[in-house]
Design an enzyme around this catalytic site. Structure first.
Site, PDB file in Angstrom:
ATOM      1  N   HIS A  17     125.144  44.851 -20.678  1.00  0.00           N
ATOM      2  CA  HIS A  17     124.293  43.768 -21.242  1.00  0.00           C
ATOM      3  C   HIS A  17     124.892  42.509 -20.750  1.00  0.00           C
ATOM      4  O   HIS A  17     125.970  42.341 -20.413  1.00  0.00           O
ATOM      5  CB  HIS A  17     124.357  43.972 -22.852  1.00  0.00           C
ATOM      6  CG  HIS A  17     125.691  43.884 -23.465  1.00  0.00           C
ATOM      7  ND1 HIS A  17     126.376  42.889 -23.875  1.00  0.00           N
ATOM      8  CD2 HIS A  17     126.515  45.045 -23.607  1.00  0.00           C
ATOM      9  CE1 HIS A  17     127.525  43.200 -24.453  1.00  0.00           C
ATOM     10  NE2 HIS A  17     127.310  44.444 -24.353  1.00  0.00           N
ATOM     11  N   LYS A 252     122.565  39.592 -29.672  1.00  0.00           N
ATOM     12  CA  LYS A 252     122.396  41.040 -29.976  1.00  0.00           C
ATOM     13  C   LYS A 252     122.393  41.947 -28.902  1.00  0.00           C
ATOM     14  O   LYS A 252     121.425  41.731 -28.138  1.00  0.00           O
ATOM     15  CB  LYS A 252     121.417  41.258 -31.068  1.00  0.00           C
ATOM     16  CG  LYS A 252     121.450  40.687 -32.253  1.00  0.00           C
ATOM     17  CD  LYS A 252     120.406  40.403 -32.895  1.00  0.00           C
ATOM     18  CE  LYS A 252     120.016  39.364 -33.675  1.00  0.00           C
ATOM     19  NZ  LYS A 252     119.936  38.121 -33.116  1.00  0.00           N
ATOM     20  N   LYS A 253     123.650  42.850 -28.798  1.00  0.00           N
ATOM     21  CA  LYS A 253     123.535  43.829 -27.605  1.00  0.00           C
ATOM     22  C   LYS A 253     122.141  44.610 -27.421  1.00  0.00           C
ATOM     23  O   LYS A 253     121.914  44.797 -26.279  1.00  0.00           O
ATOM     24  CB  LYS A 253     124.713  44.537 -27.844  1.00  0.00           C
ATOM     25  CG  LYS A 253     126.204  44.080 -27.604  1.00  0.00           C
ATOM     26  CD  LYS A 253     127.144  45.246 -27.368  1.00  0.00           C
ATOM     27  CE  LYS A 253     128.705  44.494 -27.918  1.00  0.00           C
ATOM     28  NZ  LYS A 253     129.637  45.604 -28.127  1.00  0.00           N
ATOM     29  N   ARG A 254     121.886  45.133 -28.471  1.00  0.00           N
ATOM     30  CA  ARG A 254     120.599  45.997 -28.371  1.00  0.00           C
ATOM     31  C   ARG A 254     119.259  45.309 -27.872  1.00  0.00           C
ATOM     32  O   ARG A 254     118.260  45.972 -27.926  1.00  0.00           O
ATOM     33  CB  ARG A 254     120.634  46.798 -29.634  1.00  0.00           C
ATOM     34  CG  ARG A 254     121.803  47.390 -30.093  1.00  0.00           C
ATOM     35  CD  ARG A 254     121.701  48.886 -29.298  1.00  0.00           C
ATOM     36  NE  ARG A 254     123.178  49.306 -29.439  1.00  0.00           N
ATOM     37  CZ  ARG A 254     123.875  49.703 -28.514  1.00  0.00           C
ATOM     38  NH1 ARG A 254     123.724  49.492 -27.317  1.00  0.00           N
ATOM     39  NH2 ARG A 254     125.332  50.206 -28.801  1.00  0.00           N
ATOM     40  N   GLU A 255     119.400  44.044 -28.068  1.00  0.00           N
ATOM     41  CA  GLU A 255     118.077  43.206 -27.819  1.00  0.00           C
ATOM     42  C   GLU A 255     117.721  43.591 -26.443  1.00  0.00           C
ATOM     43  O   GLU A 255     118.474  43.582 -25.471  1.00  0.00           O
ATOM     44  CB  GLU A 255     118.284  41.859 -27.909  1.00  0.00           C
ATOM     45  CG  GLU A 255     116.973  41.303 -28.103  1.00  0.00           C
ATOM     46  CD  GLU A 255     117.022  40.186 -29.451  1.00  0.00           C
ATOM     47  OE1 GLU A 255     117.273  39.215 -29.403  1.00  0.00           O
ATOM     48  OE2 GLU A 255     117.174  41.160 -30.656  1.00  0.00           O
TER      49      GLU A 255
END
Ligand code: GLU
Length: 479
Positions: A17, A252-255
């Protein structure tokens, strides 16, 4: 001075990411700037969370970014293996040494006991840490606990009160070691804990500079303690500023928009991504923003890294991407666009390469990412793109129809299709009908392309066969 050796050490527990890609870029830039080595090390000691799939996708993304490593699990090198799961014996050896020298001790506390202790600290409003229970066990107590079937973890013994180091970005940083508490270096299953394996490997792999995110700052004193206890030299640390989102909260990493794979699929160019991420926590002296890879390498210096948070700005990335797109040579433009041409539903091999390259060159000035070329491809690759509802009135009004009709007559007469004959035809319509500006151009544009905006009309015209152009005009005139 010994040559610069830096490393990128991802844990394969997810995709690459923006945050860890930035870390990789800073290390790579520094290595390239100083003629040093960029080492790739896979930190997969957490077997439960690591996966071969994540490792593969991280390697693929690094490759795509063009961050070639000089040593690593695939490339090999003098300090192999570069995968921590294959270095268990190394960590065991160094942990044993610390045990022998009394700098570490076996800890028999169970998960449940540790959890209880943690709760007590929290209840007292204190930062949880190990209370040192197993620090001073006698040999006999250790034997007894082992006989009970308990498998000990190995804990590092902290004996100093305070620790300072000079960070390349943050200057002098001081930690109160009493707040850290003795920490685990080998888990009871024999696997090394991150702070131990990372420190040992940094030393054994002769890493002398470590660029990484500020979130690792609190790990650094533990790693320094391990390095010192083993008599190793310390690398220079550079903790890079935190990356925030446009709403100023931690990225946010998951974005989706922060996943490298997503950026690649959206048609961002690796050069533009490297360019934008290099600016997250660093800026060149001249304040410039658009930079090629070579310029970045030439200008990068740790002294210009900043402590203040850096904003990941997708709008800025789009802008940079457009700049990089416009500078691509024709061959590279074609090569990078082909997957997007296919994804838009066209078979690239159906078209002549030189012509397709001209089409893409025409389109690229109107897009910011390669995925966006699909908006304009139908103008060139279909017989007649449908006219969009909102623009249709342009060709239905009385003037509009007269313009299209007159333009068709002119087109019929032109000897060859070119930008020049296009402007001559338009000029002639203008003087015949005495219309100009939008009233003149819009009906022609909408009739020929199906919409009211897009690449330069003269260039579009010059790239299409006469019959195609006539056919589109006829469709408007005789619906
Ligand atoms: N494996 C760690 C991570 O991915 C590396 C941290 C470091 O650079 O030391 O966060």
């Amino acid at each position: 001075m010994s040559p610069v050796r830096v490393r990128f050490a991802p844990s394969p527990t997810g995709e690459l990411h923006v945050g860890n890609a930035r870390t990789a870029i800073f290390n790579w830039l520094y290595a390239r700037r100083r003629g040093g080595s960029f080492v790739l090390r896979i930190e997969d000691t957490d077997l439960e969370r690591s996966s071969a799939e994540s490792e593969r996708s991280i390697l693929e993304d690094l490759d795509w970014l063009g961050l070639n490593c000089d040593e690593g699990p695939v490339t090999g090198g003098p300090y192999a293996p570069y995968k921590q799961s294959q270095r268990k014996a190394v960590y065991q050896e160094y942990a044993d040494r610390l045990l022998r020298e009394g700098k570490a001790y076996p800890c028999f506390c169970t998960e449940e006991e540790l959890e209880e202790k943690k709760k007590l600290f929290i209840k007292k409003g204190a930062q949880p840490r190990y209370d040192g229970r197993c620090r001073n066990l006698s040999e006999e107590e250790r034997r007894r606990l082992t006989a009970e079937g308990r498998r000990p973890a190995t804990r590092f013994k902290i004996e100093q009160k305070e620790l300072s180091f000079d960070d390349l970005v943050r200057g002098n940083v001081t930690f109160n070691c009493e707040l850290i508490g003795d920490f685990i270096i080998l888990r009871s299953d024999g696997m090394a804990a991150y702070n131990f394996s990372a420190a040992v490997d940094d030393a054994l792999m002769r890493i002398n500079h470590v660029f990484r995110g500020e979130d690792h700052l609190s790990n650094t004193p533990r790693q320094i303690l391990v390095l010192r206890a083993l008599g190793f030299d310390l690398p220079r640390y550079a903790h890079l500023s935190i990356i925030v989102d446009q709403d100023r909260t931690k990225l946010k990493k998951r974005e989706k928009s922060s996943s490298l794979r997503h950026l690649r699929e959206e048609g961002f160019l690796a050069d533009a991504v490297v360019n934008h991420l290099a600016l997250l926590g660093w800026s060149p002296e001249d304040g410039g923003e658009f930079m090629t890879r070579e310029e970045l390498i030439g200008k990068f210096s740790p002294e210009r890294c900043s402590k203040s948070s850096a904003m990941y700005d997708i709008a800025k990335l789009r802008w940079l991407n457009a700049q990089h797109l416009r500078r691509l040579g024709p061959g590279r433009l074609l090569e990078l666009s082909l997957p997007f041409v296919e994804a838009a539903g066209f078979r690239a091999e159906d078209y002549e390469r030189a012509w397709l390259t001209s089409v893409l060159t025409c389109i690229r000035d109107n897009v910011e990412t390669l995925a966006e070329i699909k908006t304009y491809l139908p103008i060139f690759l279909t017989p007649a793109p449908p006219i969009e509802e909102a623009s249709a009135p342009e060709t239905r009004s009385e003037t509009g129809l007269r313009v299209v009709e007159a333009f068709r007559r002119e087109l019929e007469r032109v000897p060859a299709i070119s930008e020049q004959t296009f402007s001559e035809a338009v000029k002639s319509v203008k003087s015949q009908l005495r219309v100009s500006g939008k009233a003149l151009f819009m009906p022609i544009r909408v009739a020929l392309t199906g919409c009211a905006h897009g690449p330069e009309l003269a260039r579009i015209f010059s790239l299409l066969p006469k019959e195609t152009l006539l056919g589109r005009l006829d469709k408007v005139l005789h619906p």
